[in-house]
Write an enzyme that holds these catalytic residues in place. Structure first.
Site, PDB file in Angstrom:
ATOM      1  N   ASP A   1       0.855  -1.195   0.000  1.00 34.22           N
ATOM      2  CA  ASP A   1       0.000   0.000   0.000  1.00 34.22           C
ATOM      3  C   ASP A   1       0.889   1.242   0.000  1.00 34.22           C
ATOM      4  O   ASP A   1       0.748   2.133   0.826  1.00 34.22           O
ATOM      5  CB  ASP A   1      -0.912  -0.017   1.225  1.00 34.22           C
ATOM      6  CG  ASP A   1      -2.067   0.971   1.122  1.00 34.22           C
ATOM      7  OD1 ASP A   1      -2.475   1.290  -0.011  1.00 34.22           O
ATOM      8  OD2 ASP A   1      -2.557   1.416   2.169  1.00 34.22           O
TER       9      ASP A   1
ATOM     10  N   ASN B   1       1.601   6.783   3.242  1.00 32.76           N
ATOM     11  CA  ASN B   1       2.401   5.822   4.013  1.00 32.76           C
ATOM     12  C   ASN B   1       3.905   6.072   3.875  1.00 32.76           C
ATOM     13  O   ASN B   1       4.709   5.181   4.107  1.00 32.76           O
ATOM     14  CB  ASN B   1       2.062   4.388   3.596  1.00 32.76           C
ATOM     15  CG  ASN B   1       0.725   3.939   4.155  1.00 32.76           C
ATOM     16  OD1 ASN B   1       0.302   4.402   5.209  1.00 32.76           O
ATOM     17  ND2 ASN B   1       0.072   3.039   3.449  1.00 32.76           N
TER      18      ASN B   1
ATOM     19  N   ASP C   1       3.568   1.891   8.204  1.00 35.30           N
ATOM     20  CA  ASP C   1       2.316   1.151   8.048  1.00 35.30           C
ATOM     21  C   ASP C   1       2.385   0.073   6.971  1.00 35.30           C
ATOM     22  O   ASP C   1       1.869   0.225   5.861  1.00 35.30           O
ATOM     23  CB  ASP C   1       1.150   2.098   7.754  1.00 35.30           C
ATOM     24  CG  ASP C   1      -0.193   1.391   7.924  1.00 35.30           C
ATOM     25  OD1 ASP C   1      -0.204   0.247   8.416  1.00 35.30           O
ATOM     26  OD2 ASP C   1      -1.238   1.996   7.584  1.00 35.30           O
TER      27      ASP C   1
END
Length: 327
Positions: A202, A207, A219
């Site tokens: 992701d 992030n 994360d």
């Protein structure tokens, strides 16, 4: 009770501090809720020390083994001097803790600002970081965490939306569009299946923290086995010439540390399409969590579904376009 209905409201400041103190810290009564929806994340003040970040996991999403494997990947990257915010271990070297029905992890607080991905020099630096990360990620597979597949991110997500959530007036159109789109995605992903490696999963601007003129990854909650390009395509934006310039910088930096397979570029629009389908299903699955209607008030409105249907049509057209190619 489903995971979506779980009472996160139990996470009062007192509860959060009690959980943190169960790890041996003494809180100074300062807690601050941070932006997080899938899980719940808090900054917690510590007496005679720097604040910590406490992450409470949504029950039912990951098994303990899957969470621990994500932690081990983060720590492996950090041990190789990659700028990754890794979880803190307790005296027994455990990173995952349990407290009164919740699972949580503590992280050091790290500052930074949002990356400027419109700066090509920054993308060169990001490419180097991703090349270093994937060089390690390719050493061995995840044993417990899942793969990114069209079956899960596409077919299952679209079927659930069609059966349980989308308004009746959009259902037939949605079914037809997702059927055609997923047929194209399946064909692309079957043509010379790409090598799957451990990825961030992701890797978008939210992030990445930028500080000291360098990116820091945070994360890894969505870490999974996926093609390397999964961690690259979300940094691309703008028209085709702009994306080509961005891609050129990323891959130049990437190849300094790990060899990128350019045939994976044909998967960019397929992966983008899967993310679009999966994201709407994620919002729908979590809609009973009171944080979601507040944070995403535009979702499940006629305007949203009109735009979503149009977006699906655009992705069908995008799949038919020639893929990006390195200059």
């Amino acid at each position: 009770m489903s995971a979506s209905d779980h009472p996160f409201h139990r996470l009062t400041p007192a509860f959060v501090m009690d959980a943190v103190e169960s790890r041996g810290y003494r809180c100074d009564c300062r807690t601050l809720a941070l932006n997080s929806y899938e899980n719940r994340v808090y900054q917690v003040g510590i007496e005679e020390g720097q604040p910590l970040i406490a992450k409470f996991y949504r029950p039912g999403r990951w098994s303990d083994a899957q969470i621990i494997e994500e932690h081990e990947f983060s720590r492996e990257l950090a041990e190789h001097d990659l700028p990754v915010v890794a979880p803190l271990a307790d005296a027994k070297d455990n990173t995952l803790s349990h407290f009164d029905g919740f699972r949580f992890t503590l992280y050091p607080r790290k500052g930074g600002h949002a990356p400027e991905f419109d700066n090509l020099d920054n993308l060169l630096i990001m490419g180097r970081l991703l090349g270093r990360m994937h060089r390690i990620g390719a050493l061995r597979p995840f044993e417990h965490r899942p793969q990114l597949t069209s079956a899960d991110f596409g077919h299952a997500a679209a079927n659930w939306i069609a059966k349980h959530f989308i308004p009746d007036e959009y259902r037939d159109n949605y079914r037809a569009l997702t059927r055609d789109l997923l047929q194209g995605i399946d064909q692309l992903m079957a043509e010379g299946a790409p090598r799957l490696i451990r990825t961030h999963g992701d890797c978008h601007a939210g992030n990445v923290l930028w500080r000291d003129e360098a990116p820091h990854l945070v994360d890894l909650d969505d870490a999974r086995m996926a093609p390397a390009v999964q961690d690259i395509w979300m940094m691309l934006s703008g028209d085709r010439p702009r994306q080509l310039a961005q891609l050129s910088e990323i891959i130049e930096g990437y190849n300094e540390f790990h060899s990128f397979n350019p045939t994976e570029l044909r998967l960019i629009e397929a992966l983008r399409s899967l993310r679009i389908i999966h994201h709407s299903a994620w919002l729908a699955h979590r809609w009973k969590d009171p944080a979601f209607p507040t944070a995403f008030p535009w979702f499940n409105t006629p305007r949203f579904w009109d735009e979503h249907i149009l977006e699906l049509r655009e992705q069908i057209a995008a799949l038919r376009e020639p893929p990006l190619q390195l200059i």
